[in-house]
Design a protein around this motif. Sequence first.
Motif, PDB file in Angstrom:
ATOM      1  N   MET A 164      18.316 -67.608 -29.048  1.00  0.00           N
ATOM      2  CA  MET A 164      18.150 -68.266 -27.759  1.00  0.00           C
ATOM      3  C   MET A 164      18.586 -67.374 -26.597  1.00  0.00           C
ATOM      4  SD  MET A 164      16.427 -70.791 -28.272  1.00  0.00           S
ATOM      5  CE  MET A 164      16.345 -71.217 -26.541  1.00  0.00           C
ATOM      6  N   GLU A 165      19.535 -66.494 -26.839  1.00  0.00           N
ATOM      7  CA  GLU A 165      19.900 -65.545 -25.796  1.00  0.00           C
ATOM      8  C   GLU A 165      19.021 -64.303 -25.963  1.00  0.00           C
ATOM      9  OE1 GLU A 165      23.783 -63.781 -26.177  1.00  0.00           O
ATOM     10  OE2 GLU A 165      23.765 -63.011 -24.125  1.00  0.00           O
ATOM     11  N   PRO A 166      18.141 -64.027 -24.988  1.00  0.00           N
ATOM     12  CA  PRO A 166      17.294 -62.842 -25.120  1.00  0.00           C
ATOM     13  C   PRO A 166      18.145 -61.580 -25.182  1.00  0.00           C
ATOM     14  CG  PRO A 166      16.588 -64.217 -23.265  1.00  0.00           C
ATOM     15  CD  PRO A 166      17.922 -64.717 -23.699  1.00  0.00           C
ATOM     16  N   TYR A 197      19.052 -59.233 -11.151  1.00  0.00           N
ATOM     17  CA  TYR A 197      17.995 -59.378 -12.159  1.00  0.00           C
ATOM     18  C   TYR A 197      16.686 -59.791 -11.509  1.00  0.00           C
ATOM     19  CZ  TYR A 197      15.209 -61.023 -16.047  1.00  0.00           C
ATOM     20  OH  TYR A 197      14.182 -61.211 -16.938  1.00  0.00           O
ATOM     21  N   TRP A 198      16.764 -60.732 -10.587  1.00  0.00           N
ATOM     22  CA  TRP A 198      15.530 -61.241 -10.007  1.00  0.00           C
ATOM     23  C   TRP A 198      14.767 -60.133  -9.275  1.00  0.00           C
ATOM     24  CZ3 TRP A 198      12.594 -64.817 -11.436  1.00  0.00           C
ATOM     25  CH2 TRP A 198      11.565 -65.292 -10.612  1.00  0.00           C
ATOM     26  N   LEU A 218      24.706 -62.143 -21.561  1.00  0.00           N
ATOM     27  CA  LEU A 218      23.940 -62.342 -20.341  1.00  0.00           C
ATOM     28  C   LEU A 218      24.827 -62.726 -19.162  1.00  0.00           C
ATOM     29  CD1 LEU A 218      20.539 -62.567 -20.918  1.00  0.00           C
ATOM     30  CD2 LEU A 218      20.978 -64.163 -19.094  1.00  0.00           C
ATOM     31  N   ALA A 231      13.943 -64.335 -32.337  1.00  0.00           N
ATOM     32  CA  ALA A 231      14.008 -65.362 -31.293  1.00  0.00           C
ATOM     33  C   ALA A 231      15.368 -66.026 -31.143  1.00  0.00           C
ATOM     34  CB  ALA A 231      12.930 -66.424 -31.530  1.00  0.00           C
ATOM     35  N   ILE A 268      18.313 -56.564 -19.144  1.00  0.00           N
ATOM     36  CA  ILE A 268      17.980 -57.910 -19.633  1.00  0.00           C
ATOM     37  C   ILE A 268      16.523 -57.918 -20.076  1.00  0.00           C
ATOM     38  CG2 ILE A 268      17.785 -60.357 -19.051  1.00  0.00           C
ATOM     39  CD1 ILE A 268      19.979 -60.027 -17.027  1.00  0.00           C
ATOM     40  N   TRP A 269      16.289 -58.366 -21.288  1.00  0.00           N
ATOM     41  CA  TRP A 269      14.920 -58.498 -21.795  1.00  0.00           C
ATOM     42  C   TRP A 269      14.402 -59.877 -21.427  1.00  0.00           C
ATOM     43  CZ3 TRP A 269      13.254 -55.736 -26.819  1.00  0.00           C
ATOM     44  CH2 TRP A 269      13.900 -54.497 -26.914  1.00  0.00           C
ATOM     45  N   THR A 270      13.146 -59.943 -21.017  1.00  0.00           N
ATOM     46  CA  THR A 270      12.534 -61.262 -20.842  1.00  0.00           C
ATOM     47  C   THR A 270      12.293 -61.853 -22.228  1.00  0.00           C
ATOM     48  OG1 THR A 270      10.300 -60.368 -20.941  1.00  0.00           O
ATOM     49  CG2 THR A 270      11.321 -60.502 -18.755  1.00  0.00           C
ATOM     50  N   ARG A 271      11.984 -63.130 -22.275  1.00  0.00           N
ATOM     51  CA  ARG A 271      11.658 -63.723 -23.569  1.00  0.00           C
ATOM     52  C   ARG A 271      10.405 -63.053 -24.144  1.00  0.00           C
ATOM     53  NH1 ARG A 271      14.048 -65.491 -27.638  1.00  0.00           N
ATOM     54  NH2 ARG A 271      15.433 -66.564 -26.168  1.00  0.00           N
TER      55      ARG A 271
END
Lengths: 715, 159
Positions: A350-352, A277-278, A216, A348, A428-431
Amino acid sequence: MKAMKVNRRDFMKLSGMSGTVLALGYYFPSIAQGATVVNLENANVSGTLLNDFIYITSQGKITLVNHRPEMGQGVYQSMPMLLAEELEVDMDQVEIMQSEGDDGKYGHQLVGGSGSVRKSWEPLRKMGAAAREMLIQAAAQEWGVAPSSCYAKNGEVYNASNTKSLGYGSLVEAASKLEAPEEVKLKSKKDFKVLGTPQARQDIVLKTNGVAEFGLDIKVPGMLVASVERSPVFVGKVKSFDDTEALKVPGVKSVMKTKMPVFSSTTEGVAVVADTYWAALQGRKKLKVEWDDEAYADVSNETIFKKFKEESSKDGLVVHEQGDFGTAYESTDKKVEAIYECPFQAHAPMEPMNIVVSVTEGACELWGPIQAPNWMRGALAGALEIPKDKVTINVSFLGGGFGRRAFNDYTLEAAAISKEVGAPVKVIWTREDDTRQGPFRPASLSSLKGGLNDKGELLAFENKAVHQEMGHQWPGADKTKADDLEGAVNPYEVPNVTRRSVPQELHIPVMWWRSVYASTNGFANEAFMDELAQEADKDPIDFRLELLKNEPRYTAVLNKVKEKSGWKKDSKKGYGVAIVESFGSICAQAAILGRDSKGSLVIEKYVAVIDCGMIVNPDTIKAQIEGSIVMGLTAAMKSEITFKNGRAVEQNFDRFKMLRIHECPEIEVHIMDNEEAPGGVGEPGLPPTAPALVNAVFDESGKRIRKLPFDLNKV
Amino acid sequence: MATYNLKINDKDYSVEAEPTMPLLWVIRDIVGLTGTKFGCGIAQCGACTVHFNGNPIRSCSFPVSAAANQPITTIEGISGNNDHPVQQAWSEEQVPQCGYCQSGQIMSAVALLDKKETPTDEDINRSMQGNICRCGTYPRIRKAIHRASRIMNDNASKN
C-alpha cells in the motif's frame, strides 16, 4: 568491560532514560561480550554508538530493541518478546525501540524468507538470559548468598529463602560491573510466560492514530523530492529529453538522466527534482522523453506463454530426483497429465516505493522502508566507493514489503540523484511506477505428470516448471543450477519422482514475492494432487494421508484441517484442500464454497492449520495466515500483470485488482502445539490458498481450473 | 497559485497552492499532517480518506480549491487521546499489520458508524469496499467495526 560512548542521535533516543544504564551488546555469533555502563547524567557524553538490545536504567525503565524492519509481520513485538521471556520481564514493563541498520551491532537484519523468528529464536533468548544472570548475580552479591538461591521474576530478583527482592533498576550498576556469562541456560517451553501468548503489539496504537512514521512521511532538513519517468520496457534507453517546460514549473530545481541497476540490466529514466512532491510530479508530466525501446516490442503475454508451452517438452535442470520416473511412468495403468499457468504478479504494497538518501563527501545516509538494511548498506558503500561504516541506514516502518523492498534498485537510483544534486533527495514512486516497473513474481507454466497403478497408488510423479529463475538474472550467474526451490519438493512418499526446472530468459525483471516459487509450485503440485485423487477415485484428503503415513507432522496437520473444516459434511458445499511445506512450516487449508441467492459461487470460509513449531505470538501468526490467504485469493482470482509490446499493461488498482472486504471470506486459523524448532510464518500461509480454492471449485462444480487468475463468478 | 482557508481538525490554516493541487498533498506537505496516506492517486484505494463536512472523501482526487471553508477532519482529529471507539476497537482486535492503509480504513469506518450506529455486514461491505488492505486485515476490520458499534452503543446507554 568496554567504555562506550553515545552519539547525539542515539542520546536523543535514549533521552527518556537517565542515570546508569545497563546496556548489553550482541556480537554475532556469540552472546553478550560485556556490559557497558553509560552514565547519561554525565554531560561529557559523545562519540560512538551504543550497540545494544537491552537497556535498563537505574530507575528500572526497560527498553528492548527490535533490530529487524517492521513491515506488518509483527517483529516489532516478537523480537522484544524473545528478549523479554528470558529476561523475566512482562511486555507491559517494556518500551520498544527500532534499531538502525548495522550488522556489526545487530547481526542479521533481513526481513524476508520468513526467517526473523527462526534466526533470532536462540540468539535473542541468550541475550535476555545473559542479562538475567548478571542481574541475579548482582543481587546475590548484595545479599551475600549464592546466585542459585535467587530467581528473577517480573523485573525483580528474589531471594528464594525469604521475601526479599531487588528491582532491576537498583541492580543495574552492580550488574554492569560483572562479566557477561559465556553459557546461559534457556527456559523450557513449559515455563514460558511471554512466548506463546497473544501479546498486544506496541506499534498498533501508532497505526490507529496517524503517528506511525513510514518512509513516505520522512522529512530531513534540506530535502528535495524527485519523481522519475522510467523506461516502460525496463531496459529501454533515454534517446533524448526536453525539460524546457518541466523546468518552468514553480518549485522544480533540476532535471537529469537516471540509471537504476536491476540485476544485470539498467533501467534508465529522467528525474525531475523539486522542493515538493507535487511540483516534481507536475514537472515530470511536462517532460518530453524520447525512448529507444523498440527492442522488446514483440513481447506479450501470448508470446511468453506460447514459448513456455513449447519449452515444457525440454528436459530442463534437475531439482530433485528419486527412482526412475520415465520408466515407472510408462508402466503405470493410469496416467494423468495437466498444465498449470500462473501470471506475473506485482507486490503492490500500500505504500508505494520511496526512499530518502543523502550523499555527502565520503558519506551516505538513508532513511526509509527497507527490508534488507545490511545488504543496502553494502551496496551503497560499493556504489559510492566509500567505507561501509560511513553509510548510515535508518529504517522506518514499512507500508508492506512482500519481498519488493529487499531489492537495491530504487535506493541506488536515489543515491545517484542525491549525489548529483548535492542535497538529500526523497524519491517517491507513483502507484503506476510501482505497479509496472516490477520486479515481479515470475509467471510460471508447470507441466505435471502422474502415474497410478490400478489400486490408485501413486508410483510416478513429475513436476516441470517453466519460468524465469531469479538467481540467473545476476551477472555471472551459474545457469546450470535451478533456483526455484520453494515448495518444489513434496513430502509425499512416491517411489519415482522428478522435479525439474526449464529456465527462461526474458527482459522482465523478477524477484521474491511473498512465498516466492512456493506460490506457483505449490499451486501446481496441490491442484494436481487433487486430479490424481480423482483418477484414483479417492477422497483428496485420504489420498494424501496414504502418501504421508510416515510423516507424522503432515498427518497431524491434514487431520486437523479435516476435522476443523467439517470436511465434506455439507453436501451442498464444495470442499477443497491443499497442504504445502515452505520456509520451515507446514500449512494446510480447506476452502469451503457455496452458492449465493443469485447462484454465483462464493467462498464462505477458509480453515487453515499451521505447524510452525514453537511460537512467539499466536495472534501475530493468525494475522499473518489471514493476510496470506487474502493475498493468495487476490492472486488466484483478481490480479495479474500482463505484457503487451514488452511492457506491463496494468498500472494501478483500476486494472491490477485487489481483493476487497466484501469478497473476503471468513477465515479460521489453528496453530499446532508442539516443541519443534520454530518455522517461518510470514509466507507459508500463501501457497495452499489457490490450490485449495480450485480444488473446492472442482468439488462443487466439476470444473478444473488450471490457469490463474480466474473469475469465480463465471464458474 | 492562490490562497485557501482550510479548517482542519478545528484549526484554521491559510495555504498557498495551485487550485488543482489535491487536498491530500496540501494536508501532507503544506499543513504537515502525515497521518493521511498516498496509495494510488486515482481514488481506488482509500488510503487518503478524510472527512469533508462529515462525509468521507478521497483527498487524492479532491482539489484544494473545492475544500475551502468547510470542516475537514483527518485521522489526527478524530480523538484527542486515541480513545475514539473505532480506535479502541481497532486496538482491541489488533487490526493493523503494516498499518499504512489503516488511517483511511478508520476514517471510512468512523463515517459509517456516524451514520449508522449498528451496521450490518452488508453496510460494512458497502462502506468499506473502497479501502484496500494488501496485508489482508479485512476479517479484523469487520470484527472491529462491530466491536466499535457495541462500544458506542454502551457509551450511549451510559449517558
